[in-house]
Motif scaffolding. Structure first.
Motif, mmCIF file in Angstrom:
data_model
loop_
_atom_site.group_PDB
_atom_site.id
_atom_site.type_symbol
_atom_site.label_atom_id
_atom_site.label_comp_id
_atom_site.label_asym_id
_atom_site.label_seq_id
_atom_site.Cartn_x
_atom_site.Cartn_y
_atom_site.Cartn_z
ATOM 1 N N UNK A 401 33.351 32.195 6.105
ATOM 2 C CA UNK A 401 33.120 31.429 7.204
ATOM 3 C C UNK A 401 31.816 31.550 7.792
ATOM 4 N N UNK A 402 31.589 32.936 8.014
ATOM 5 C CA UNK A 402 30.264 33.293 8.787
ATOM 6 C C UNK A 402 29.328 32.729 7.679
ATOM 7 N N UNK A 403 29.297 33.190 6.311
ATOM 8 C CA UNK A 403 28.271 33.087 5.416
ATOM 9 C C UNK A 403 27.976 31.489 5.330
ATOM 10 N N UNK A 404 29.132 30.628 5.152
ATOM 11 C CA UNK A 404 28.900 29.206 5.139
ATOM 12 C C UNK A 404 28.201 28.503 6.573
ATOM 13 N N UNK A 405 28.695 29.437 7.673
ATOM 14 C CA UNK A 405 27.848 28.739 8.660
ATOM 15 C C UNK A 405 26.574 29.179 8.858
ATOM 16 N N UNK A 406 26.015 30.236 8.432
ATOM 17 C CA UNK A 406 24.563 30.795 8.257
ATOM 18 C C UNK A 406 23.794 29.870 7.231
ATOM 19 N N UNK A 407 24.591 29.312 6.256
ATOM 20 C CA UNK A 407 23.714 28.426 5.370
ATOM 21 C C UNK A 407 23.765 26.922 5.847
ATOM 22 N N UNK A 408 24.449 26.722 6.992
ATOM 23 C CA UNK A 408 24.227 25.301 7.385
ATOM 24 C C UNK A 408 25.391 24.503 6.756
ATOM 25 N N UNK A 409 26.196 24.821 5.989
ATOM 26 C CA UNK A 409 27.378 24.187 5.400
ATOM 27 C C UNK A 409 28.348 23.743 6.318
ATOM 28 N N UNK A 410 28.843 24.599 7.271
ATOM 29 C CA UNK A 410 29.851 24.318 8.230
ATOM 30 C C UNK A 410 29.128 24.569 9.677
ATOM 31 N N UNK A 411 29.895 24.131 10.687
ATOM 32 C CA UNK A 411 29.668 24.657 12.102
ATOM 33 C C UNK A 411 30.807 24.563 12.844
ATOM 34 N N UNK A 412 30.957 25.229 13.967
ATOM 35 C CA UNK A 412 32.151 25.076 14.570
ATOM 36 C C UNK A 412 32.191 23.863 15.373
ATOM 37 N N UNK A 413 33.638 23.283 15.508
ATOM 38 C CA UNK A 413 33.869 21.999 16.141
ATOM 39 C C UNK A 413 34.780 22.356 17.541
#
Length: 648
Positions: A401-413
């Motif tokens: 999840x941290x990797x995907x967040x750093x790539x800009x694929x996901x973000x916290x809602x």
């Protein structure tokens, strides 16, 4: 239907009335005829035969006689007369005992067959083993070798398998299981030069064989009688052969380069020409073995200073009495710089193209624009609670999840959303993939229904293609950006809180056609380029045309900020796998992996398994002649009125 008051309260009567009313009329006489004429096929197993009899008996209304009639039909219809005789001898034969006897007979037959095959294999193996040479006049039952005959390996008379030479090393040819005095190689060597006394002087540990594949007797007769000429004359040697001219003591001689040779060879005539009296021969303890197995004893050996361009080395040569081509072996070629060992071969042009577009293979791209997911407002939104995940996976899920967040694929809602999907974790051997389960969301999505091309359509556009490349998009769906409203639709629950996808996630029903449309529209004006999902195919009639099209494609990929997966890309191939098929200059062929998967599938155990099998076969239907006719018996098993039975 007429019911009495008693019938209404009797379940068995009601069931019988219902069955007689609903079941179609049947010809009982004909059904019993099929039962009483059913005989076992020659190669049919007893279990399959009994199963079919039971299925047929259900329709015949035998009632209490069912088992006894099936037993009688087995006795009359079994294909083996010996089994029938065994059944008739049984005094209290019932159905279970009849089936057990037939099964036991089948198993015994298989075991006897296996024993016969094993015995035949052993006999054939023994018959091929030649321990001694027995003359035709001697008795075939003789178990020992006559004293008048000598063993061809040791020279003595002995019993079979008791040869004293077994395991011993011959002092002549260095091979096992015979003595030097019985060695067949010794007959090929001049007896005057290779007497017993000389063998004793050389010693067992000093005698070696060296392989020289380029020397043959015919070559020795017909090949070059080397003359000592100047370098310019030496270059006139046949250019098709691997030859180079070396300088030895200010003289030039042409050598054949043989990387398979274990030593260097020169004829005695050439040795005298280049060395004269300045170098003397030493005794050689080697036997040279040619490619044909022919063995030669060198006259001696000597070390000569050889020069090639700026390289100079002292090379040891085996000197042969007869005329033969001068040969330079693997080690000498490497030492003089004539041969270089290459550990990795790359196509320079391919490497140059990929290096030129190195940025295309790094990172995660983002195609310009954003996609909007259209929702049917009549569908009620659904919020799923977070699913529990194994404790062993929690740390890995958090890391991903941290990797995907750093790539800009996901973000916290943090804000409330109408839709919340469940988390799906896919564990692979070397990585972990996080997806969502949008089963409720998919029911509300309005799809665009953009058509995907088939392999047949792709092949029809490339009739003269001979060179192929396939480029694979890196995390294809993730390279399409979602707008704010669509992103909130893809919110999902995790043990660490809610997240939402900012890029198009896997699992959304409209994702494949959205990605196909996005890529196809941006590549449609490029000739010789087509995509099916994230696999982009480039082809050409020749290498030049293919490379030009590949370069234009990579330029377009760079301009739209699409990133590719270097590991999955295949460049400039004569034959390539694409969407379950093989593309080549010869046309479309089935993928061998698909054929192997069909061949290795287990026998279907029910109708669902049979439907899966037929579905896989249908994928390769175009390559299977008369598929409909051949699969008709299988499709008949899928009919609703047919009870499952597998007899193939």
């Amino acid at each position: 239907m007429d019911f009495t008051e008693e019938d209404v309260n009797n379940f068995d009567v009601l069931k019988e009335k219902f069955r007689s009313h609903c079941e179609p009329r049947k010809n009982l006489t004909y059904l019993r005829h099929l039962f009483f004429t059913r005989a076992q096929a020659p190669n049919e197993l007893i279990d399959a035969y009994v199963t079919d009899l039971k299925n047929k008996a259900k329709e015949c209304e035998f009632a209490q006689l069912t088992e006894s009639l099936i037993r009688d039909r087995i006795v009359c219809g079994v294909s083996n007369d010996q089994i029938r005789a065994r059944l008739l001898r049984e005094p209290d034969l019932d159905l279970k005992k009849a089936i057990d006897i037939c099964r036991a007979s089948e198993i015994t037959k298989k075991q006897i067959k296996a024993l016969h095959e094993e015995t035949e294999a052993t006999v054939n193996k023994i018959s091929k083993m030649k321990f001694t040479k027995i003359s035709p006049e001697k008795s075939a039952t003789s178990s020992t070798v006559s004293k008048k005959e000598k063993c061809t390996r040791c020279g003595y008379s002995h019993e079979p398998r008791k040869c004293p030479a077994f395991g011993q090393i011959c002092k002549v040819c260095r091979r096992k299981n015979h003595f030097g005095r019985m060695c067949k190689t010794q007959k090929q060597i001049d007896k005057s030069k290779y007497s017993t006394k000389k063998v004793h002087e050389i010693g067992q540990e000093d005698f070696t064989e060296l392989f020289i594949g380029a020397i043959e007797e015919e070559q020795a007769k017909n090949k070059v009688k080397m003359q000592i000429n100047e370098v310019n004359d030496a270059t006139a040697v046949n250019k098709d052969k691997w030859t180079e001219t070396l300088k030895i003591n200010k003289s030039s001689i042409s050598f054949k380069l043989d990387t398979g040779a274990e030593c260097n060879v020169i004829s005695y005539k050439d040795f005298q020409a280049v060395a004269g009296n300045s170098v003397s021969l030493c005794k050689s303890n080697c036997v040279l073995v040619a490619y044909s197995g022919h063995k030669m004893e060198p006259k001696g050996k000597a070390k000569l200073i050889c020069q090639f361009k700026d390289n100079e080395a002292e090379i040891e040569f085996q000197v042969l009495e007869k005329d033969s081509p001068a040969i330079l072996g693997r080690l000498a070629c490497t030492e003089l710089g004539l041969v270089k060992r290459i550990y990795k071969v790359d196509c320079d042009e391919n490497t140059h193209i990929l290096k030129e577009f190195d940025d295309v293979f790094n990172g995660l791209g983002c195609i310009p624009g954003s996609h909007h997911i259209k929702i049917d407002p009549a569908v009620v939104p659904v919020i799923h609670p977070p699913r529990r995940v194994p404790i062993a996976l929690k740390d890995r899920i958090k890391t991903e999840l941290n990797r995907m967040e750093s790539l800009g694929v996901i973000e916290k809602q943090t804000e409330p959303t109408d839709w919340v999907n469940s988390l799906v974790t896919v564990v692979k051997p070397n990585k972990l993939r996080i997806c969502i389960d949008p089963k409720d969301l998919n029911r509300a999505i309005k799809r665009e229904h953009f058509p995907l091309k088939t392999v047949e359509e792709v092949v029809s556009e490339m009739p003269n293609a001979n060179i192929f490349s396939v480029l694979d998009a890196n995390h294809g769906f993730w390279q399409i950006q979602l707008d704010e409203e669509s992103s909130k639709l893809c919110t999902f629950n995790t043990p660490f809180g809610r997240y939402r996808f900012k890029r198009l996630p896997f699992g959304v029903s409209s994702a494949p056609e959205v990605f196909q449309k996005c890529i196809a529209q941006r590549l449609e004006d490029l000739e010789g380029v087509v995509n099916i999902m994230d696999d982009i195919l480039v082809w050409g009639e020749n290498v030049e045309q293919h490379d030009a099209r590949l370069r234009r494609l990579l330029e377009r990929v760079r301009s739209i900020n699409l990133k590719l997966n270097r590991e999955k890309c295949k460049i400039r191939m004569d034959e390539i796998k694409y969407i379950g098929h093989v593309l080549s200059g010869e046309g479309l062929k089935p993928d061998p992996d698909k054929i192997k998967a069909i061949v290795e599938m287990y026998e279907p155990q029910d109708k669902s398994a049979l439907m899966r099998f037929l579905g896989v076969v249908q994928y390769l239907a175009k390559f299977i002649p008369n598929l409909s006719e051949n699969s008709a018996p299988l499709r008949k098993l899928l009919e609703s009125g047919v009870e499952w039975h597998w007899e193939f």
